[in-house]
Design an enzyme around this catalytic site. Structure first.
Site, mmCIF file in Angstrom:
data_model
loop_
_atom_site.group_PDB
_atom_site.id
_atom_site.type_symbol
_atom_site.label_atom_id
_atom_site.label_comp_id
_atom_site.label_asym_id
_atom_site.label_seq_id
_atom_site.Cartn_x
_atom_site.Cartn_y
_atom_site.Cartn_z
ATOM 1 N N GLU A 1 -4.724 -8.931 -0.243
ATOM 2 C CA GLU A 1 -5.368 -8.868 0.935
ATOM 3 C C GLU A 1 -6.879 -8.513 0.606
ATOM 4 O OE1 GLU A 1 -4.567 -5.750 3.587
ATOM 5 O OE2 GLU A 1 -2.326 -6.312 3.509
ATOM 6 N N GLU B 1 0.810 -1.311 0.000
ATOM 7 C CA GLU B 1 -0.060 0.098 -0.013
ATOM 8 C C GLU B 1 0.797 1.309 -0.096
ATOM 9 O OE1 GLU B 1 -2.775 -0.472 3.426
ATOM 10 O OE2 GLU B 1 -3.717 -2.154 2.298
#
Length: 380
Positions: free
Chosen positions: A320, A197
């Site tokens: 994820e 991220e």
């Protein structure tokens, strides 16, 4: 004799997780955690696979989050042991029994998020005990016949401040060089995911598709990661690597801006918590299935990935996803079934985010499953 043998086998499998956990707890604070690197596990016969073929073999997986990716603990106790650090966010030490349970449940892949930040010397050298511990955990997962993904997770130095591009790039190079060298003789079952991220934190662009400059910086970091690993020797020349768009977001502007390095063994990694009010907000939507618009919006995310990557032969893995527990198990089961349906329809492997807390599926203390119906939806 047959009944006695069966009884002995049942007893053995019932106590194995507890014995393993007891041994784990006895190691807390001792020199046995992270001091000795284990030998490289025996590798399986090498096969030539395309990136798409390999990504498909990852199939369904699960994260062991909030363990090796624990961060920001030294401010509370600068002298805490490595074992205490790993348990800092409430989970027990990672143990072999957890990976055994993951494999036996039908998962093929374990993602082991790793935060290196507070385990680095000032010059970026990874502290030996922590690198040894990461290797020890990787070996556990491989011993359970799982594919394994490791990354750089909660790294303060990976905040995408454009004024610090040179420092960030240098640190990324130094860290991944050491990781790649340590695991250079590990075969393709071990996958590296370069970033987690990557975003400009505490900004209006943090949880968006990013700006053109931020997206370009992510492309540069992806290239740095790939170049660094490929130059590290051994089996790194052929290792499958995961790169990502800005913040791992499934937003059209982020996906359109992703420029892949020239390399035929790359996989695009994304994260997808859709819709966010159901998946992430503990105080928001609890129900799933009644609003068909929400289902269509979820499908649109997969169509974006299909259009930008899968249709072009570029594999995508969702490293994820998941939905928090709001005492709404049946709705979570339905959401998981829909999510997995799209993963299979569009040919994407997927890994549930298990943090041992509100996303928990695995009881790490005893190796049992808290929500077996969700596990079944993921693995059947």
């Amino acid at each position: 004799m047959t009944k006695k043998l069966l009884a002995l086998m049942i007893c053995f499998f019932m106590i194995t997780p507890l014995v393993s956990q007891a041994a784990e707890q006895s190691a807390v604070g001792s020199a046995s955690i992270g001091t000795t690197a284990k030998k490289t596990p025996a590798e399986k016969p090498a096969k030539t696979l395309t990136a798409a073929e390999f990504a498909a073999k990852l199939n369904c997986g699960i994260n062991l989050g909030n363990s090796l990716d624990v961060a920001h603990m030294l401010q509370y106790n600068p002298n805490m042991s490595l074992a205490e650090y790993e348990k800092g966010w409430g989970n027990p030490l990672i143990a072999q029994a957890q990976f055994t349970a993951i494999h036996n449940a039908g998962f093929q892949t374990g993602r082991i998020p790793v935060s290196w930040d507070e385990h680095l010397e000032a010059d970026g050298t990874i502290k030996a005990d922590f690198l040894n511990r990461v290797q020890e955990v990787v070996d556990m997962a491989l011993a359970s016949d799982l594919y394994v993904i490791i990354d750089t997770h909660h790294e303060d130095w990976l905040n995408l401040d454009l004024n610090k591009k040179a420092d960030i790039t240098k640190r990324l190079t130094v860290v991944w060089k050491q990781i790649a060298v340590r695991f250079q003789e590990y075969d393709e079952r071990l996958v590296f995911e370069g970033l987690n991220e990557p975003r400009l934190k505490n900004s209006s662009h943090e949880w968006t598709g990013g700006t053109a400059q931020l997206q370009a910086f992510v492309n540069e970091l992806n290239q740095t990661f790939v170049t660094t690993v490929r130059s590290a020797g051994g089996k790194n020349a052929q290792r499958f690597l995961m790169v990502c768009p800005y913040c791992h977001r499934v937003e059209e502007d982020a996906l359109a801006a992703l420029s892949l390095p020239e390399d035929d063994r790359l996989i695009v990694a994304v994260h997808l918590y859709q819709p966010s009010n159901f998946c992430l907000d503990i105080n928001s939507a609890k129900s799933w299935g009644a609003d068909k618009t929400e289902l269509q919006n979820l499908e649109q995310k997969f169509l974006l990935l299909q259009n930008y990557f899968v249709s072009k032969g570029i594999p995508v893995v969702i490293t994820e996803f998941g939905c928090v527990n709001k005492e709404n198990t049946q709705d979570r089961i339905r959401w998981t079934q829909d999510f997995v349906k799209y993963c299979r329809q569009f040919g994407m492997s997927y890994l549930w985010w298990d943090n041992g807390g509100d996303f928990q599926l695995l009881n790490r203390e005893n190796g049992t499953w808290v929500y077996p119906e969700i596990v079944q939806a993921l693995t059947k």
